[in-house]
Design an enzyme around this catalytic site. Structure first.
Site, short mmCIF file in Angstrom:
data_model
loop_
_atom_site.label_atom_id
_atom_site.label_comp_id
_atom_site.label_asym_id
_atom_site.label_seq_id
_atom_site.Cartn_x
_atom_site.Cartn_y
_atom_site.Cartn_z
N GLU A 1 -1.24 -33.63 0.70
CA GLU A 1 0.14 -34.59 1.12
C GLU A 1 -0.45 -35.33 2.51
OE1 GLU A 1 0.74 -31.10 0.45
OE2 GLU A 1 2.01 -30.87 -0.44
N HIS B 1 33.19 -28.56 6.29
CA HIS B 1 33.55 -29.93 5.21
C HIS B 1 32.53 -29.76 3.57
CE1 HIS B 1 37.27 -30.59 7.84
NE2 HIS B 1 35.76 -31.32 8.57
N GLU C 1 9.05 -18.33 4.88
CA GLU C 1 7.12 -18.74 4.67
C GLU C 1 6.52 -17.33 5.78
OE1 GLU C 1 4.78 -22.54 4.04
OE2 GLU C 1 4.42 -21.82 6.05
N GLY D 1 0.23 -22.07 12.13
CA GLY D 1 1.31 -23.76 11.31
C GLY D 1 2.40 -23.79 11.64
N ARG D 2 3.11 -22.45 11.09
CA ARG D 2 4.90 -22.51 11.20
C ARG D 2 5.07 -21.91 12.85
NH1 ARG D 2 3.24 -19.60 7.58
NH2 ARG D 2 3.55 -17.05 7.67
N LYS E 1 -0.45 -25.21 -4.83
CA LYS E 1 -1.35 -25.90 -4.57
C LYS E 1 -2.66 -26.06 -5.74
CE LYS E 1 -1.35 -25.72 0.61
NZ LYS E 1 -1.61 -25.03 1.82
N LYS F 1 -3.70 -28.95 10.36
CA LYS F 1 -3.77 -27.80 11.23
C LYS F 1 -5.45 -27.65 10.58
CE LYS F 1 -4.75 -22.79 11.82
NZ LYS F 1 -4.83 -21.00 11.85
O1 F6P Z 1 2.32 -24.84 3.89
C1 F6P Z 1 2.01 -24.47 3.39
C2 F6P Z 1 1.63 -24.59 4.99
O2 F6P Z 1 0.21 -24.01 5.02
C3 F6P Z 1 1.67 -24.28 6.54
O3 F6P Z 1 1.16 -23.39 6.71
C4 F6P Z 1 1.20 -25.49 7.32
O4 F6P Z 1 2.53 -25.72 8.38
C5 F6P Z 1 1.20 -26.93 6.01
O5 F6P Z 1 1.14 -25.86 4.91
C6 F6P Z 1 0.46 -27.54 6.80
O6 F6P Z 1 -0.64 -27.26 7.01
P1 F6P Z 1 -1.51 -28.28 7.84
O7 F6P Z 1 -1.01 -28.01 9.19
O8 F6P Z 1 -3.43 -27.71 7.18
O9 F6P Z 1 -1.75 -29.42 7.54
#
Ligand code: F6P
Length: 524
Positions: free
Chosen positions: A209, A380, A349, A263-264, A489, A203
């Site tokens: 990452e 199990h 979250e 995002g979620r 972060k 987003k």
């Molecule tokens: O973990 C925080 C967060 O902002 C989530 O809400 C989101 O899904 C994820 O990081 C990834 O964010 P982005 O889509 O901006 O890379």
């Protein structure tokens, strides 16, 4: 707004809880043969059986009264009509608009045409990749997709592709989320760069990452195919088009979505492109249709029969009246292995908060720990804890009526095990030897999907999204921000230079840990 704990409806619920306390759930069944029918509801073709929860019809009515007192019906309308309910970020939360066909205005502008345009671009592109019209730089058809993204930019697409395996006749999708370079290396092992499409889903297009893995993918492609290959091999799904352009992508490789998609909650947007490429846009659209069907019911049904509302309210009952700090999601479908991780982000979250939307500290418990696994393997492993552990978890069982594999007898055994587990949790068993006794009286909800197909998967996920919304509305918290994630972060940004030998103002505990890492690393 004062806390729900001071409301007359909540006080009535606590009195009701105390009145029910002497009875076991099992005894409710002996007293009321109609209980099963009375406490089972449908939503978008999914049956949801609450009859093994510590509730009666009266509990449901009292919970609905609480929801009304907390303004849930009005909050639902605000959700669907694009009000700025994400107050800390001053945005609507309009993921429902991605799967609906209703006109919704944000700042006076109808969002539907833009949503439809974005969906149309997804359709054309997914089809072009699947049919080999969009090829790699050397003219090869794409056989694989490397899907880069984390959190909501990965968990939903990954779950959907696994769940819809029988429809996955397009390029194979591999996911890379972690900054751990081992995951990237493992994901590209055996892949032909010339036949690999990279989808970067983010987003913000700034997530550490994802950007690190996107850079690794660019280097991997360039090493094999030259720097110009990026334009044919990398596409982006993002709400930050400028950042994707700055990264070096041409406009036609960017599939935007709107800032008002959390995002979620983004699997329904262009973040779902890997799904559309793997299973085809028509199947992806069935998923949207299932979610839309659940939306329509959530928006229109009376709270007493409204599955997402009841699911959220019973969650509050289990958490705040019965004190359960843990919630287990038990999918009796191996293709739903990713569901607990998906719901972990969705629920924890969203509702892992300690202040209300106004910033006042809460005087109640919010989101429980969400975890789980698949049945029967979980039986199990951790089910022992569910049956005889000192703590109690509320449980959701997810069952699928139609067989998902060829061997019907195995499917029957799968269902028998699921039914047995929820019964055993409720009834328990007395035994003369203490270690054999299971206390029982442990509640659960059971979902029954007719089939594990795109429509019902979409509906299931939408039901859970709305569960989270209902809980946030009653608790008075903002489900759509995640400020807690930011602190880690920020500190990681301070630690990284120190790890690379640069001076940094570190907390002594972190400085100590870095010295341990160095020492162990040097001696290893
Ligand atoms: O973990 C925080 C967060 O902002 C989530 O809400 C989101 O899904 C994820 O990081 C990834 O964010 P982005 O889509 O901006 O890379």
């Amino acid at each position: 707004m004062p806390s729900f704990t001071s409301s007359p409806a909540w006080r009535a619920l606590l009195e009701h809880r105390d009145a029910l306390a002497p009875e076991r759930i099992d005894a409710f069944w002996r007293a009321d043969a109609e209980r099963g029918a009375d406490l089972t509801f449908g939503c978008a073709g999914i049956g949801v059986d609450f009859s093994k929860q510590r509730v009666t019809r009266e509990t449901m009515e009292l919970l609905a009264a609480l929801a009304r007192e907390r303004g849930l019906p009005q909050a639902i309308e605000k959700l669907f009509t694009g009000e700025r309910i994400n107050t800390s970020e001053n945005r609507p939360a309009l993921h429902t608009a991605l799967r609906g066909d209703e006109h919704v205005a944000v700042d006076g502008v109808d969002v539907l045409p833009e949503v439809q345009r974005h969906r149309e671009r997804m359709r054309v592109f997914a089809q072009a990749v699947r049919e080999g019209q969009w090829k790699g730089a050397s003219g090869k058809r794409f056989t694989h997709v490397l899907a880069i993204g984390i959190g909501g930019s990965a968990l939903g697409p990954r779950l959907a592709i696994e769940a819809l395996t029988p429809w996955a006749d397009g390029p194979q999708v591999r996911f890379v989320a972690n900054i751990d370079p081992a995951q990237f290396d493992d994901a590209v092992r055996g892949l032909d760069p010339a036949a690999t499409l990279v989808v970067v889903a983010s987003k913000t297009f700034t997530t550490q990452e994802t950007m690190a893995n996107a850079a690794a993918a660019r280097a991997w492609l360039a090493a094999a195919l030259g720097p110009d290959a990026v334009a044919k091999h990398v596409i982006a799904a993002t709400a930050n088009e400028d950042a994707a352009v700055d990264w070096g992508l041409p406009d036609c490789n960017i599939f935007p979505f709107e800032e008002w998609v959390g995002g979620r909650y983004s699997v329904w947007s262009s973040v779902g492109l890997p799904v559309a490429i793997a299973v085809g846009m028509p199947v992806f659209e069935h998923m949207l249709a299932g979610a839309h069907a659940a939306d329509l019911e959530f928006r229109s049904k009376a709270l007493e029969h409204n599955v997402p509302a009841l699911l959220g309210l019973i969650g509050i009952w289990n958490r705040d009246a019965l004190g359960m700090a843990s919630h287990a999601v038990l999918s009796y479908a191996s293709r739903l292995e990713g569901l607990p991780a998906y719901l972990q982000q969705l629920e924890m979250e969203s509702n892992g908060k300690s202040v209300t939307a106004d910033g006042a500290p809460v005087d109640f418990e919010t989101c429980p720990v969400v975890w789980g696994g698949t049945g029967t393997p979980g039986q199990h492993a951790f089910h022992q804890w569910l049956h005889q552990g000192t703590d109690r978890a509320s449980c959701d069982f997810i069952l699928v009526a139609h067989p998902m594999g060829r061997e019907r007898a195995q499917h029957e055994a799968l269902l028998a095990n699921a039914c047995a587990q929820s019964q055993a949790l409720m009834t328990g068993v007395a035994a003369s030897e203490a270690w054999r006794a299971c206390p029982g009286d442990r509640g659960s909800t059971t979902f029954v999907l007719p089939e594990l197909d795109a429509f019902h998967l979409g509906a299931l996920l939408a039901i859970y999204e709305h569960k989270v919304f209902v809980q946030a509305a009653v608790w008075g918290i903002n489900a759509f921000d995640q400020w807690g994630v930011e602190l880690g972060k920020k500190i990681a940004g301070q630690v990284l230079p120190a790890l690379r030998g640069k001076p940094a103002d570190l907390h002594p505990a972190t400085a100590h840990l870095l010295s341990v890492i160095r020492r162990i690393g040097e001696s290893g």
